[in-house]
Structures are given as C-alpha cells and as structure tokens.
Write a protein that holds these residues in place. Sequence first.
Motif, PDB file in Angstrom:
ATOM      1  N   ILE A  94       0.649  -1.263   0.019  1.00 29.29           N
ATOM      2  CA  ILE A  94       0.158   0.056   0.043  1.00 29.29           C
ATOM      3  C   ILE A  94       0.580   1.325   0.036  1.00 29.29           C
ATOM      4  N   ARG A  95       1.836   1.258   0.798  1.00 29.87           N
ATOM      5  CA  ARG A  95       2.855   2.509   0.762  1.00 29.87           C
ATOM      6  C   ARG A  95       3.471   2.654  -0.138  1.00 29.87           C
ATOM      7  N   LYS A  96       3.936   1.741  -1.155  1.00 33.52           N
ATOM      8  CA  LYS A  96       4.553   2.205  -2.414  1.00 33.52           C
ATOM      9  C   LYS A  96       3.694   2.085  -3.559  1.00 33.52           C
ATOM     10  N   LYS A  97       2.276   2.019  -3.254  1.00 30.98           N
ATOM     11  CA  LYS A  97       1.425   2.048  -4.213  1.00 30.98           C
ATOM     12  C   LYS A  97       1.624   0.981  -5.552  1.00 30.98           C
ATOM     13  N   TYR A  98       1.952  -0.030  -4.910  1.00 34.85           N
ATOM     14  CA  TYR A  98       2.307  -1.125  -5.823  1.00 34.85           C
ATOM     15  C   TYR A  98       1.138  -1.644  -6.783  1.00 34.85           C
ATOM     16  N   VAL A  99      -0.121  -1.365  -6.525  1.00 34.49           N
ATOM     17  CA  VAL A  99      -1.274  -1.811  -7.012  1.00 34.49           C
ATOM     18  C   VAL A  99      -1.405  -1.040  -8.549  1.00 34.49           C
ATOM     19  N   VAL A 100      -0.807   0.066  -8.344  1.00 35.44           N
ATOM     20  CA  VAL A 100      -0.872   0.842  -9.827  1.00 35.44           C
ATOM     21  C   VAL A 100      -0.207   0.204 -10.880  1.00 35.44           C
ATOM     22  N   ILE A 101       1.165  -0.580 -10.449  1.00 33.89           N
ATOM     23  CA  ILE A 101       2.134  -1.229 -11.595  1.00 33.89           C
ATOM     24  C   ILE A 101       2.180  -2.735 -11.376  1.00 33.89           C
ATOM     25  N   ASP A 102       1.574  -3.368 -10.295  1.00 32.54           N
ATOM     26  CA  ASP A 102       1.641  -4.640 -10.151  1.00 32.54           C
ATOM     27  C   ASP A 102       1.302  -5.591 -11.374  1.00 32.54           C
ATOM     28  N   SER A 137       8.508  -3.689 -22.680  1.00 30.86           N
ATOM     29  CA  SER A 137       8.678  -2.217 -23.059  1.00 30.86           C
ATOM     30  C   SER A 137       7.989  -1.283 -22.111  1.00 30.86           C
ATOM     31  N   ASP A 138       7.342  -1.925 -21.061  1.00 30.91           N
ATOM     32  CA  ASP A 138       6.542  -0.725 -20.400  1.00 30.91           C
ATOM     33  C   ASP A 138       7.561   0.118 -19.524  1.00 30.91           C
ATOM     34  N   PRO A 139       6.997   1.462 -19.431  1.00 28.43           N
ATOM     35  CA  PRO A 139       7.901   2.375 -18.940  1.00 28.43           C
ATOM     36  C   PRO A 139       8.130   1.999 -17.229  1.00 28.43           C
ATOM     37  N   HIS A 140       7.229   1.296 -16.594  1.00 28.19           N
ATOM     38  CA  HIS A 140       7.374   0.851 -15.154  1.00 28.19           C
ATOM     39  C   HIS A 140       8.140  -0.400 -15.210  1.00 28.19           C
ATOM     40  N   ARG A 141       8.536  -0.918 -15.969  1.00 30.13           N
ATOM     41  CA  ARG A 141       9.159  -2.259 -15.963  1.00 30.13           C
ATOM     42  C   ARG A 141      10.004  -2.492 -14.784  1.00 30.13           C
ATOM     43  N   LYS A 142      11.098  -1.572 -14.567  1.00 31.53           N
ATOM     44  CA  LYS A 142      12.034  -1.790 -13.644  1.00 31.53           C
ATOM     45  C   LYS A 142      11.302  -1.615 -12.275  1.00 31.53           C
ATOM     46  N   ARG A 143      10.371  -0.904 -11.955  1.00 32.33           N
ATOM     47  CA  ARG A 143       9.741  -0.899 -10.716  1.00 32.33           C
ATOM     48  C   ARG A 143       8.951  -2.178 -10.533  1.00 32.33           C
ATOM     49  N   MET A 144       8.312  -2.824 -11.743  1.00 32.95           N
ATOM     50  CA  MET A 144       7.792  -4.057 -11.534  1.00 32.95           C
ATOM     51  C   MET A 144       8.808  -5.024 -11.110  1.00 32.95           C
ATOM     52  N   GLU A 145       9.789  -5.141 -11.523  1.00 30.80           N
ATOM     53  CA  GLU A 145      10.952  -6.196 -11.070  1.00 30.80           C
ATOM     54  C   GLU A 145      11.216  -5.876  -9.798  1.00 30.80           C
ATOM     55  N   SER A 146      11.404  -4.610  -9.300  1.00 29.60           N
ATOM     56  CA  SER A 146      11.685  -4.568  -8.087  1.00 29.60           C
ATOM     57  C   SER A 146      10.804  -4.664  -7.212  1.00 29.60           C
ATOM     58  N   MET A 147       9.473  -4.413  -7.514  1.00 34.80           N
ATOM     59  CA  MET A 147       8.498  -5.230  -6.544  1.00 34.80           C
ATOM     60  C   MET A 147       8.410  -6.563  -6.655  1.00 34.80           C
ATOM     61  N   MET A 148       8.719  -7.157  -7.761  1.00 41.26           N
ATOM     62  CA  MET A 148       8.651  -8.928  -7.719  1.00 41.26           C
ATOM     63  C   MET A 148      10.043  -9.464  -6.679  1.00 41.26           C
ATOM     64  N   VAL A 149      11.084  -8.711  -6.691  1.00 44.94           N
ATOM     65  CA  VAL A 149      12.056  -8.721  -6.007  1.00 44.94           C
ATOM     66  C   VAL A 149      11.894  -8.653  -4.378  1.00 44.94           C
ATOM     67  N   GLU A 150      11.097  -7.717  -4.027  1.00 46.36           N
ATOM     68  CA  GLU A 150      10.557  -7.287  -2.806  1.00 46.36           C
ATOM     69  C   GLU A 150       9.659  -8.455  -2.109  1.00 46.36           C
ATOM     70  N   LEU A 209       5.005 -10.782 -16.454  1.00 48.42           N
ATOM     71  CA  LEU A 209       6.199  -9.756 -16.762  1.00 48.42           C
ATOM     72  C   LEU A 209       6.496  -9.760 -18.137  1.00 48.42           C
ATOM     73  N   ALA A 210       6.398 -10.736 -18.955  1.00 44.86           N
ATOM     74  CA  ALA A 210       6.790 -10.964 -20.275  1.00 44.86           C
ATOM     75  C   ALA A 210       5.887 -10.188 -20.967  1.00 44.86           C
ATOM     76  N   ALA A 211       4.606  -9.885 -20.882  1.00 48.16           N
ATOM     77  CA  ALA A 211       3.655  -8.963 -21.267  1.00 48.16           C
ATOM     78  C   ALA A 211       4.062  -7.485 -21.365  1.00 48.16           C
ATOM     79  N   PHE A 212       5.043  -7.368 -20.338  1.00 46.85           N
ATOM     80  CA  PHE A 212       5.312  -5.834 -20.012  1.00 46.85           C
ATOM     81  C   PHE A 212       6.936  -5.513 -20.599  1.00 46.85           C
TER      82      PHE A 212
END
Length: 246
Positions: free
Chosen positions: A68-76, A100-113, A95-98
């Motif tokens: 919630i704090r990092k607003k992951y719902v927007v880029i999950d 070239s998405d501009p939020h790709r790095k943040r998606m990967e960070s969310m998955m790592v976390e 992740l494969a569907a995204f």
Amino acid sequence: MNITLLVQFLALLEEMKTREEILPEFERLLDRCGFDFYGVVRQPKPHENPLRLLLAGRWPDGWPQIYIRKKYVVIDPTIRYLGHAQRGFRWRDTLAAFRSDPHRKRMESMMVEARNHGLFDGYIFPVHGRRGLMGNLTVGGRVVDLSPVELSLFDAIAKRLFWKLLELTDPEIMAELISRVEVQMTRREMEALNYLADGMTSNDISKVLDISSHTVDWYMNGIQEKLKAKNRHHVVAIAFRLGLIS
C-alpha cells in the motif's frame, strides 16, 4: 491427489453457510496444495486501497503495508494483466507482457521485494460478473506447479468462493452487483449499438442499415438516454459493463 481435494472442496463449499466454516477449510486446502498465502479481493480502482476491499486473506507480515505504501497496485503486473485475462494465470508469466513498459524496472523491484517476503510465485484467478471484472483470488508463496486441470478447478473455486464470501461479508454490495439491469432495447437500437462498438460513425451505420444518418442519430440519442450515458464513448463503456455487447 490435488484434483480430488479440489473437487471435494467445491462440493463442500456448496454446503457451508458461514465464514467460520468456509475459511478454515479453504486454508486447509491451500496448505495441502502447497500454498502459504492467499487473498480474495474485490477489484480495486487504481487509487483505491485493496485492503479495504479484502474479503479474506493471509499474507506475510508487513507485506500488505509495503504494498500500500509504495502504491504497488498501480504497477503490479499481475493486477494489470488481470484486466485482460479470462482465466487463471501464473504470477511469473506476467512480466513478459510488459517488456517495453515504462514501469518495467519498478515491476521487477516489486517482484524482488515480494520474494524477500516469501512470495516466490503464485497464481491469480479473475472473477467476472455482468459488469466486468469484479475481483480475484490469488494464491502463492512457495513455487507450486499446477496442472491444467488443477488450474481449471481453482478457477471454479475462485468464482464460487468470491461470491459466497461477498454475500456473507456485505450482502448490500452483493445485491447491488448482481441486480438485474432493466434496459429495453429495440432490434434497431441493438444493431446500431453493436456497430457503434465496432467504431463506426453515424454515416457508416446509416449505409449498413440503409437508413439516414439522422435516423441513426435518433437511435443513438435514445440509447444514450436509456443508459444514462454522457456521450457515445460512455454508451459503449456502459454497454460492455452491462453485458449488452461483447
């Protein structure tokens, strides 16, 4: 083995009448299938707090607060992919569907976390109603490989479990979501509506139906009034949501 357990739970779910009966049995099923965590949630809008829409769940300590704090719902990626899915799918496949998405790095960070909190992989199952995507069941934790048959059975469980928990948790919302929509359309209006959804203009529709564009506009005004829509784009959006067109 899991197929038998899933079929047995589906049958049992029809007989159980309270959350106190349902949730312990469901959690026991997940434990036996190898899943550590789960959530049954109504579909959030991008800036809504998913926790307020949670019907039931079990998550790693601290993870919901971080989410919630990092607003992951927007880029999950699982939530974004969910909008296009008709059946259950695996978290890690999204992740494969995204690429070239501009939020790709943040998606990967969310998955790592998420993995750091014990959420290594999982599955998510959409639940649809007359008004589109209503919510989902997500299960995860350790890596579990579900067969196609098990995926289909979890899809069935997700739908039945979601509606049953919603009815028990908030019967007023349940009644609102499944209320019958009374929209009486003539044959010509339905034809015009479907052509509008295909991107046709009044001129295009008039040629196909062999009527004047003024008559098409007259039909469109009637449709817009019946659906209480603001404009033609809104007409199409409401018609999709109500299941008038697909």
